[in-house]
Design an enzyme around this catalytic site. Structure first.
Site, mmCIF file in Angstrom:
data_model
loop_
_atom_site.group_PDB
_atom_site.id
_atom_site.type_symbol
_atom_site.label_atom_id
_atom_site.label_comp_id
_atom_site.label_asym_id
_atom_site.label_seq_id
_atom_site.Cartn_x
_atom_site.Cartn_y
_atom_site.Cartn_z
ATOM 1 N N ILE A 158 0.842 0.704 7.185
ATOM 2 C CA ILE A 158 -0.058 1.642 6.519
ATOM 3 C C ILE A 158 -0.406 1.118 5.126
ATOM 4 O O ILE A 158 0.478 0.696 4.377
ATOM 5 C CB ILE A 158 0.589 3.040 6.402
ATOM 6 C CG1 ILE A 158 0.884 3.615 7.794
ATOM 7 C CG2 ILE A 158 -0.292 3.997 5.617
ATOM 8 C CD1 ILE A 158 1.639 4.930 7.772
ATOM 9 N N CYS A 159 -1.681 1.129 4.796
ATOM 10 C CA CYS A 159 -2.152 0.810 3.452
ATOM 11 C C CYS A 159 -1.611 -0.545 2.982
ATOM 12 O O CYS A 159 -2.002 -1.579 3.492
ATOM 13 C CB CYS A 159 -1.782 1.945 2.496
ATOM 14 S SG CYS A 159 -2.776 1.994 0.990
ATOM 15 N N LEU A 160 -0.706 -0.545 2.012
ATOM 16 C CA LEU A 160 -0.142 -1.805 1.518
ATOM 17 C C LEU A 160 0.462 -2.618 2.658
ATOM 18 O O LEU A 160 0.304 -3.846 2.702
ATOM 19 C CB LEU A 160 0.938 -1.524 0.467
ATOM 20 C CG LEU A 160 1.783 -2.738 0.064
ATOM 21 C CD1 LEU A 160 0.961 -3.728 -0.742
ATOM 22 C CD2 LEU A 160 3.023 -2.310 -0.711
ATOM 23 N N PHE A 162 -0.443 -2.822 5.718
ATOM 24 C CA PHE A 162 -1.510 -3.492 6.459
ATOM 25 C C PHE A 162 -2.069 -4.660 5.648
ATOM 26 O O PHE A 162 -2.390 -5.724 6.193
ATOM 27 C CB PHE A 162 -2.611 -2.486 6.783
ATOM 28 C CG PHE A 162 -3.691 -3.035 7.662
ATOM 29 C CD1 PHE A 162 -3.499 -3.155 9.025
ATOM 30 C CD2 PHE A 162 -4.896 -3.442 7.126
ATOM 31 C CE1 PHE A 162 -4.497 -3.670 9.845
ATOM 32 C CE2 PHE A 162 -5.901 -3.953 7.936
ATOM 33 C CZ PHE A 162 -5.698 -4.068 9.300
ATOM 34 N N GLU A 163 -2.189 -4.470 4.347
ATOM 35 C CA GLU A 163 -2.680 -5.547 3.487
ATOM 36 C C GLU A 163 -1.734 -6.744 3.520
ATOM 37 O O GLU A 163 -2.170 -7.901 3.616
ATOM 38 C CB GLU A 163 -2.835 -5.032 2.058
ATOM 39 C CG GLU A 163 -3.893 -3.955 1.903
ATOM 40 C CD GLU A 163 -3.899 -3.349 0.509
ATOM 41 O OE1 GLU A 163 -4.522 -2.298 0.327
ATOM 42 O OE2 GLU A 163 -3.273 -3.930 -0.400
#
Length: 232
Positions: A158-160, A162-163
């Protein structure tokens, strides 16, 4: 003697009630209605009783993030880490149990825990370098090894998270682009000829999919950070 006449009648009635009760306690499939005698055998063969010593709920490991989750108001320790309760509740709402994976604990303990879980969740946050990045990468490589060996081991980022996976998979730490939007609604433009089958959008009604591209229904809340834009 008159009372004795009632005994056979009562016995017969009792047997009929017992048989009816036994039948009502058995749930039959339509294909089994014609052969009730084999229900118990079929049930035992295909639906064994759960083992009381086992817990069939999956276990999800959630990797902690550096900091105290409260901008230092709870702890200023450099080795502090936290997991937001929302991530735990998210996993539990799907029937899973959660084991915290502390990112800066000894690696032998961390990877020992990894053998006790059925999947990993990477949370949001801000840390994109240092020990946290290294641990995310090491865990991800372990996950790849498990899946390559035939062990279905999912990862949810999620969010970070995924980055970071985008950076790890691409082997490019500069793949992310600067993006700044706070508390702003926008439309959602799909890439032409994109295939949404197997994605979240597959369940969207056609009317809603159309509105996503014309009405501002998408929430954007990014504070001067790097984002990775993925195209299907």
């Amino acid at each position: 003697p008159r009372n004795c006449l009632w005994i056979p009648i009562l016995l017969c009635l009792f047997n009929e009630l017992s048989f009816a009760e036994a039948e009502s306690s058995t749930i039959l499939l339509p294909s089994q209605q014609h052969n009730a005698d084999s229900v118990s055998t079929t049930f035992c063969a295909h639906c064994p009783a759960p083992d009381p010593s086992l817990n069939y709920r999956p276990v999800i490991g959630i990797l902690s993030h550096p900091g105290d989750g409260a901008s230092g108001r709870l702890s200023n320790a450099t080795n502090a880490s936290y997991i937001s309760a929302s991530y735990v509740k998210f996993a539990e709402s799907g029937g899973a149990r959660v084991i915290p994976l502390i990112f800066n604990e000894p690696e032998e303990i961390l990877f020992e825990k990894l053998e006790l879980v059925n999947g990993i969740l990477y949370t949001g946050g801000w840390a994109k370098s240092g020990l946290y990045y290294d641990i995310v990468e090491k865990i991800f490589k372990k996950i790849l090894e498990k899946n390559d060996a035939g062990d279905h081991f999912p990862v949810y980022a999620i969010c970070l998270g995924f980055e970071l996976l985008s950076m790890i998979v691409s082997e490019d730490r500069n793949i992310l682009e600067t993006f700044d939007r706070a508390n702003q609604a926008s439309t959602l433009q799909f890439v032409k000829n994109i295939n949404i089958e197997g994605t979240l959008f597959q369940r969207f009604p056609p009317e809603l999919l159309k509105k996503l591209s014309t009405d501002c229904l998408v929430m954007q809340n990014h504070h001067v950070r790097k984002l990775c834009f993925m195209y299907g």
